[in-house]
Write an enzyme that holds these catalytic residues in place. Structure first.
Site, PDB file in Angstrom:
ATOM      1  N   TRP A   1      -2.911 -16.136 -20.277  1.00  0.00           N
ATOM      2  CA  TRP A   1      -1.898 -17.422 -20.053  1.00  0.00           C
ATOM      3  C   TRP A   1      -2.002 -18.305 -21.039  1.00  0.00           C
ATOM      4  O   TRP A   1      -0.693 -18.923 -21.370  1.00  0.00           O
ATOM      5  CB  TRP A   1      -1.840 -17.688 -18.667  1.00  0.00           C
ATOM      6  CG  TRP A   1      -1.482 -16.392 -17.602  1.00  0.00           C
ATOM      7  CD1 TRP A   1      -2.453 -16.029 -16.820  1.00  0.00           C
ATOM      8  CD2 TRP A   1      -0.438 -15.788 -17.576  1.00  0.00           C
ATOM      9  NE1 TRP A   1      -1.612 -14.913 -16.150  1.00  0.00           N
ATOM     10  CE2 TRP A   1      -0.536 -15.019 -16.495  1.00  0.00           C
ATOM     11  CE3 TRP A   1       0.899 -15.901 -18.106  1.00  0.00           C
ATOM     12  CZ2 TRP A   1       0.263 -13.787 -16.138  1.00  0.00           C
ATOM     13  CZ3 TRP A   1       2.047 -14.953 -17.756  1.00  0.00           C
ATOM     14  CH2 TRP A   1       1.657 -14.135 -16.756  1.00  0.00           C
TER      15      TRP A   1
ATOM     16  N   LYS B   1       1.040 -17.466  -6.129  1.00  0.00           N
ATOM     17  CA  LYS B   1      -0.456 -16.994  -5.969  1.00  0.00           C
ATOM     18  C   LYS B   1      -1.156 -17.880  -4.831  1.00  0.00           C
ATOM     19  O   LYS B   1      -1.531 -17.211  -3.959  1.00  0.00           O
ATOM     20  CB  LYS B   1      -1.144 -17.736  -7.188  1.00  0.00           C
ATOM     21  CG  LYS B   1      -1.314 -16.805  -8.633  1.00  0.00           C
ATOM     22  CD  LYS B   1      -0.007 -16.270  -9.199  1.00  0.00           C
ATOM     23  CE  LYS B   1      -0.038 -15.390 -10.120  1.00  0.00           C
ATOM     24  NZ  LYS B   1       0.292 -15.723 -11.802  1.00  0.00           N
TER      25      LYS B   1
ATOM     26  N   ASP C   1      -2.220 -25.694 -16.425  1.00  0.00           N
ATOM     27  CA  ASP C   1      -1.648 -24.707 -15.748  1.00  0.00           C
ATOM     28  C   ASP C   1      -2.702 -24.450 -14.675  1.00  0.00           C
ATOM     29  O   ASP C   1      -3.646 -23.553 -14.995  1.00  0.00           O
ATOM     30  CB  ASP C   1      -1.537 -23.487 -16.673  1.00  0.00           C
ATOM     31  CG  ASP C   1      -0.991 -22.214 -16.085  1.00  0.00           C
ATOM     32  OD1 ASP C   1      -0.582 -22.029 -14.720  1.00  0.00           O
ATOM     33  OD2 ASP C   1      -0.672 -21.133 -16.633  1.00  0.00           O
TER      34      ASP C   1
HETATM   35  C1  LIG Z   1       0.810 -15.956 -12.981  1.00  0.00           C
HETATM   36  C2  LIG Z   1       0.396 -16.802 -13.721  1.00  0.00           C
HETATM   37  C3  LIG Z   1       1.380 -17.378 -14.790  1.00  0.00           C
HETATM   38  C4  LIG Z   1       2.681 -16.723 -14.630  1.00  0.00           C
HETATM   39  O1  LIG Z   1       3.579 -17.404 -13.788  1.00  0.00           O
HETATM   40  P1  LIG Z   1       5.183 -16.989 -13.781  1.00  0.00           P
HETATM   41  O2  LIG Z   1       5.601 -17.584 -12.338  1.00  0.00           O
HETATM   42  O3  LIG Z   1       5.202 -15.473 -13.534  1.00  0.00           O
HETATM   43  O4  LIG Z   1       5.902 -17.304 -14.726  1.00  0.00           O
HETATM   44  C5  LIG Z   1       1.034 -18.357 -15.543  1.00  0.00           C
HETATM   45  N1  LIG Z   1      -0.112 -18.731 -15.607  1.00  0.00           N
HETATM   46  C6  LIG Z   1      -1.024 -18.484 -14.750  1.00  0.00           C
HETATM   47  C7  LIG Z   1      -2.396 -19.043 -14.984  1.00  0.00           C
HETATM   48  C8  LIG Z   1      -0.737 -17.444 -13.985  1.00  0.00           C
HETATM   49  O5  LIG Z   1      -1.772 -16.883 -13.060  1.00  0.00           O
END
Ligand SMILES: *Cc1c(COP(=O)(O)O)cnc(C)c1O
Length: 361
Positions: free
Chosen positions: A101, A195, A171
């Site tokens: 990511w 999540k 993030d």
């Molecule tokens: C799942 C995830 C993403 C991607 O998220 P989307 O909503 O599908 O764009 C980005 N960063 C992390 C840390 C993730 O777990």
């Protein structure tokens, strides 16, 4: 059919109480005679829902008043672009590369013409630890430092905050509200909802006031200012997803807030890791020597070969322990144990690991 223990990395398990409440309110939301899905986002009833959602997350994370909470769309992936667009005033940004990511965030910033400096990386070691770095390694004239606080795929995390003078951007898609931390240490925090918050389709951005509106004439939908000025209602927001998020926040507050989940999550992760570490057959991707970097949300582990992995997945599924298949980057198994995963699910998984080990080692 009985509900299973769902270890999906995302979209992921939601609190059963929230799903029941949503079911109860499905046809008639609080006497409105309609479902939240059918409701105008300009109605007073809906305004209260989004206001309550914001109040809920503000309370849970103790978000200071000089931060805006935005409910956006496009996932964390769109933030990989929106962040450089809105924050990279001099087109210079620093990154900690702790896995897939982070790498995607870097790639996207580069595409936008940002000079990206990788302060530290763990990719050369298949991200078996969180990269170590010193505050001095971060450029003082960069527009921000970007980190991925929890690596969903590789199972590492870091909530330690470097003492830097530039804004810290995180993030937190896979560990927001899983443990306590100080929002004021960050300039911007973002997370896809699917999540640890609610259904896919909502992206939460928590951003300090002074980082909004720094760059004039951005495309309307990609400008934080548009959404901040209009209370996330410039265009139609993901209304139902925000409603479920509101229910999740209210449920979390009733349980005891983030402090409650932090304690629970640490226990849950210890239960699963303990079973893996004591197994003869299975190995954790993040080995005990890097235990301090272990995520309390995502636990990747492996059997000695593909045959054993397959057997593990099939037999676990037969016991109602599902979606344990690992990410295609590293294979094997992965247990995602977000806030809404009950401790009983972790105990059942640990019991299964011990039984499987006895039978196959
Ligand atoms: C799942 C995830 C993403 C991607 O998220 P989307 O909503 O599908 O764009 C980005 N960063 C992390 C840390 C993730 O777990």
């Amino acid at each position: 059919m009985a509900r299973v223990y769902n270890f999906s990395a995302g979209p992921a398990v939601l609190p059963e109480a929230v799903l029941k409440k949503a079911a109860e309110q499905m046809l008639d939301y609080e006497g409105s005679g309609m479902s939240v899905m059918e409701m105008s986002h300009r109605s007073a009833v809906y305004q209260k829902i989004i206001d309550d959602a914001e109040a809920g997350i503000r309370k849970l994370m103790e978000i200071p008043s000089n931060y805006k909470v935005l409910f956006l769309q496009g996932g964390a992936n769109l933030q990989f672009l929106m962040i450089p667009m809105n924050l990279a005033v001099t087109k210079k940004a620093d990154f900690i590369d702790s896995g897939e990511w982070s790498s995607k965030a870097i790639k996207e910033a580069k595409k936008y013409g940002v000079d990206c400096h990788i302060v530290a990386s763990s990719t050369q070691d298949n991200n078996r630890y969180y990269p170590k770095y010193k505050a001095e390694d971060v450029r003082k004239d960069a527009d921000y430092l970007h980190v991925t606080s929890n690596n969903t795929i590789y199972g590492t995390k870091c909530m330690k905050v470097p003492q830097i003078s530039i804004p810290l951007v995180a993030d937190m898609s896979s560990n927001i509200m899983s443990e306590r931390f100080n929002v004021a240490d960050y300039g911007l925090i973002y997370a896809g909802a699917q999540k640890n918050i609610g259904p896919a389709g909502v992206t939460i951005v928590i951003v300090r006031d002074d980082l909004i509106g720094r760059i004039p004439n951005l495309p309307t939908m990609l400008d934080y200012k548009t959404h901040a000025d209009k209370g996330s209602m410039y265009n139609t927001p993901p209304t139902y997803g925000i409603y479920i998020a509101k229910l999740v926040f209210e449920h979390m507050i009733a349980q005891g807030g983030v402090a409650y989940y932090e304690e629970l999550n640490k226990k849950k992760a210890a239960i699963v890791y303990d079973a893996i570490d004591n197994s003869k057959l299975l190995k954790a991707h993040i080995t005990p020597e890097h235990a301090e970097d272990r995520s309390i949300m995502n636990i990747p582990f492996f059997g000695p070969n593909e045959e054993i992995n397959k057997k593990f997945l099939a037999e676990a599924a037969a016991e109602g322990l599902v979606t344990l298949k690992g990410h295609r980057n590293i294979g094997g198994m992965r247990a995602s144990i977000y806030n809404a995963m009950p401790i009983e699910g972790c105990q059942k998984l640990a019991d299964f690991i011990r039984k499987f080990d006895k039978e196959n080692a």
